[in-house]
Design a protein around this motif. Sequence first.
Motif, mmCIF file in Angstrom:
data_model
loop_
_atom_site.group_PDB
_atom_site.id
_atom_site.type_symbol
_atom_site.label_atom_id
_atom_site.label_comp_id
_atom_site.label_asym_id
_atom_site.label_seq_id
_atom_site.Cartn_x
_atom_site.Cartn_y
_atom_site.Cartn_z
ATOM 1 N N LEU A 43 0.662 -1.599 -0.823
ATOM 2 C CA LEU A 43 0.221 0.154 0.074
ATOM 3 C C LEU A 43 1.209 1.564 0.045
ATOM 4 O O LEU A 43 0.566 2.437 0.013
ATOM 5 C CB LEU A 43 -1.266 0.172 0.956
ATOM 6 C CG LEU A 43 -2.359 -1.101 1.312
ATOM 7 C CD1 LEU A 43 -3.042 -0.777 2.518
ATOM 8 C CD2 LEU A 43 -2.813 -0.518 -0.137
ATOM 9 N N ALA A 69 -4.300 -0.171 7.727
ATOM 10 C CA ALA A 69 -4.553 0.500 6.259
ATOM 11 C C ALA A 69 -5.111 1.525 6.177
ATOM 12 O O ALA A 69 -5.105 2.339 5.672
ATOM 13 C CB ALA A 69 -5.409 -0.991 5.622
ATOM 14 N N VAL A 76 -10.043 3.533 1.217
ATOM 15 C CA VAL A 76 -9.599 2.400 0.719
ATOM 16 C C VAL A 76 -11.476 1.740 1.297
ATOM 17 O O VAL A 76 -11.049 1.760 2.232
ATOM 18 C CB VAL A 76 -8.911 1.628 0.926
ATOM 19 C CG1 VAL A 76 -8.666 0.854 2.683
ATOM 20 C CG2 VAL A 76 -8.890 -0.228 0.016
#
Length: 245
Positions: A43, A69, A76
Amino acid sequence: MFKLIVVDDEKNIREFILSFDWEQIGVQPLCCFSSGEEALAFLDANSVDIILTDICMTGMDGISFIEAAKKKVPKVAIICISGYNDYEYLRSCLRLGANDYLLKPIDKDELFDAVSTVLSGKTPQKSNDFFENNLMDEQQEQNHNIKTVLDYIDRHYAECLTLEIVSEVVLLNPVYLSYLFKKIKKVNFSEYLNEIRLKRAMELLKETNLRINEVALRVGYNDARYFSTLFKRKTGMSPNEFRNK
């Protein structure tokens, strides 16, 4: 084409998900990762629209991965996939910003529907319904499992009884059962078992003339000295003192 990555420490699950015809819903699978650490490194240098992630993984677990994340890529979309139908996992995922929570075994149509809904920019109503409806179902199932465990202890307290043995009765992982038992009963398994055994020992000391080592054996203790130590810790008296009183 929306870009997707899969994070799961089970190779067969990763390969199964990749085998789907993702192009029919406008999705391009980029990579699969066996750990959250590998996915986070990816990522850092790549653009991703949606992540499918397992919850229970070796190393970094799915909850920690989702949190990390979301810090790296706030926008996302994340769909959790798990073999555990557990309310606490679900709540943690949704609180950290996951968009949906699906149970294994994975159904392709259900997964495609979830991905399509998320990518359309809508909040999947299915997730909210699952969150609300699953709470009651999950709590009822947990209470039922613990009641089964308590009934089993009441019938078998005098035997060699361990968390591993009891977990087989309710078909649960011993670690998860330990967590669940303490969550509901507010004491751990061994403490509860000792409470039941010592309560029965008090009854035997009052109602019979059995010797102390015989009482210990009757309630599940092979070591009379250990039994006496636990008994005094519980009552403030030795078994003989309790009987004489």
